[in-house]
Scaffold this active site. Structure first.
Site, mmCIF file in Angstrom:
data_model
loop_
_atom_site.group_PDB
_atom_site.id
_atom_site.type_symbol
_atom_site.label_atom_id
_atom_site.label_comp_id
_atom_site.label_asym_id
_atom_site.label_seq_id
_atom_site.Cartn_x
_atom_site.Cartn_y
_atom_site.Cartn_z
ATOM 1 C CG MET A 223 -1.930 1.002 1.279
ATOM 2 S SD MET A 223 -2.974 1.035 -0.226
ATOM 3 C CE MET A 223 -4.029 -0.208 0.005
ATOM 4 C CB CYS A 224 4.024 2.077 1.712
ATOM 5 S SG CYS A 224 5.255 0.693 1.159
ATOM 6 C CB ILE A 225 4.764 0.941 -3.406
ATOM 7 C CG1 ILE A 225 6.128 0.571 -2.726
ATOM 8 C CG2 ILE A 225 4.952 1.062 -4.901
ATOM 9 C CD1 ILE A 225 6.569 -0.634 -3.273
ATOM 10 C CB SER A 228 3.889 7.625 -0.611
ATOM 11 O OG SER A 228 4.217 6.396 -0.454
#
Ligand SMILES: [Zn+2]
Length: 460
Positions: A223-225, A228
């Site tokens: 999810m972080c990739i 952001s």
């Protein structure tokens, strides 16, 4: 199993291609050598009779093809041209724009109908019956009418469902399997330049669930990739699919994303373009969007052709007894060069689908129901999707958790935070678990471990 009658020999040379295989019986050669010319003519007549009977019997077998996509259509064509005349095809999808490599000018029509019409027009005497339905819509009596079932599906859940259905059709007498209740199941699967074909005799050889570890969980992006630092067009599509769809609600509050709805896919295709431009990412296409949304890898026609040919050959071998069937797993890979390999996938003694051995769940009494639920979905041998757990408590059948019906989910959700002890479950308690991956209920036996032990889950 009885076969329907059919008329053979409908045009000159119709069966010459299969004759080459079916007349290979070496016994005729020896008979010709050892007996006189007079007797040999008798054997020729006898041989012709046997051949006629063999063709009549074998090619009147009823075959079910599941899936009318890239692989399913190849399978239908191969089976029809091989001589099989009673074929049914099940497919729940309609043709959309991205399918135009396999179907033309039929956008919006069911794939099964179009494929059946085409075969029926092109191959005289062949009768393909289409079913524009889900495989789960049919009951046991529908599947029982077939002699062989061939799957050209990209869905593991659907494969497991068929597997479970055929296992439920098996009959046992004093613990001994009745061979006449076995319907051979042939699977084909392709993913880009890779493919596999396998033959399963339910109850006798490895089933899909025996080798479930071969199917790794679907790849998801962190999810972080996605949120952001996207690098690939897939990351942008995932962002829109996972986050923006629920925020923007483009088709209303209660409308979920449907990968088969062209309007939905079009929206998911357009939105990531803005995000991709922001991060200087290029390469997004409608086809890629659909692939990410539906978690599919674009089909390669040549791989489908090879795997469909392998599967159709297995149908031919089983129906005619011309040769021993594949034992039991063929791997095909032409990513770099050409590689193929056959091995015997082994039956698992404690397979939750075919072993008939009660499954064990080892948890301490203080474990929460949520942990049991996570185990059922995350364990590589089970990989359930939305398990519904019931138990008989004080003679009453009680639903502990059910996810698929919103009102029951809401009512049973508090149970997830309760411990097994608080729920009134005892050591050796039987839990019945229903899931979309199988039409049969899977029974587990709860084995309480000591509180001091770390939680350990063991299947028998
Ligand atoms: Zn199994």
């Amino acid at each position: 199993m009885a076969v329907e009658g059919c008329c053979i020999g409908d045009w000159k040379g119709r069966w010459s291609h299969v004759q080459k295989f079916l007349e290979r019986t070496e016994i005729y050669v020896y008979l010709f050598i050892y007996f006189s010319i007079f007797f040999s003519s008798c054997f020729v007549i006898f041989g012709q009779f046997v051949l006629h009977f063999k063709i009549h019997y074998s090619f009147c077998w009823k075959i079910l093809v599941i899936g009318a996509g890239g692989l399913g259509c190849e399978l239908l064509k191969n089976l029809a041209l091989s001589g099989f005349r009673h074929i049914h095809v099940v497919d729940m999808y309609i043709i959309d724009v991205s399918n135009l490599n396999s179907f033309s000018l039929d956008v919006g029509r069911p794939k099964a109908d179009v494929a059946a019409e085409f075969i029926n027009q092109r191959v005289p005497g062949c009768n393909v019956v289409p079913h524009f339905q889900k495989i789960q819509d049919f009951d046991a009596s529908f599947y029982r009418q077939f002699h062989i079932i061939v799957c050209g599906l990209d869905s593991i859940i659907a494969r497991r469902c068929i597997n479970g259905m055929l296992l439920s059709l098996l009959s046992y007498e004093d613990g001994v399997l009745d061979p006449s209740s076995i319907i051979p199941l042939i699977y084909g699967g392709t993913e880009g330049f890779k493919g596999n074909a396998r033959v399963s005799l339910p109850g006798m050889t490895a089933c899909i669930d025996c080798t479930l570890e071969l199917y790794p969980p679907q790849i998801t992006f962190p999810m972080c990739i996605i949120a952001s630092m996207p690098r690939l067009p897939e990351h942008c599509i995932e962002y829109v699919r996972v986050l923006q769809w629920f925020k923007d609600k483009p088709f209303g509050d209660a409308v979920g994303l449907d990968g088969d709805n062209p309007e939905h896919v079009q929206w998911v295709f357009q939105e990531p373009l803005k995000r991709a431009a922001e991060f200087n990412i290029t390469g997004d296409t409608y086809r890629l969007t659909q692939g990410v949304v539906k978690r599919i890898i674009p089909a390669v026609a040549s791989t489908n052709a090879v795997i469909a040919a392998a599967c159709a050959t297995e149908v031919f071998k089983i129906a005619t007894s011309a040769y021993i069937p594949l034992n039991n797993y063929l791997v095909f890979n032409d990513v770099a060069g050409l590689y193929t390999y056959t091995f015997e996938a082994e039956r698992k003694d404690n397979c939750s689908a075919c072993s008939q051995v009660p499954q064990k769940l080892q948890f301490p009494p203080s474990a929460k129901l949520q942990e049991v639920l996570e185990y059922l979905t995350e364990n590589a041998s089970l990989q359930m999707k939305s398990p519904a757990i019931t138990a008989t408590l004080e003679g009453i059948n009680k639903t502990l958790y059910l996810q698929t019906v919103a009102s029951i989910e809401e009512r049973t959700r508090p149970n997830l935070c309760k411990t097994l002890k608080e729920l009134g479950l005892a050591d050796r308690q039987e839990l019945a678990v229903a899931d979309v991956t199988t039409p049969q209920t899977v029974f587990f036996k709860l084995n309480f471990t000591s509180e001091t032990c770390s939680i350990k889950h063991v299947q028998n």
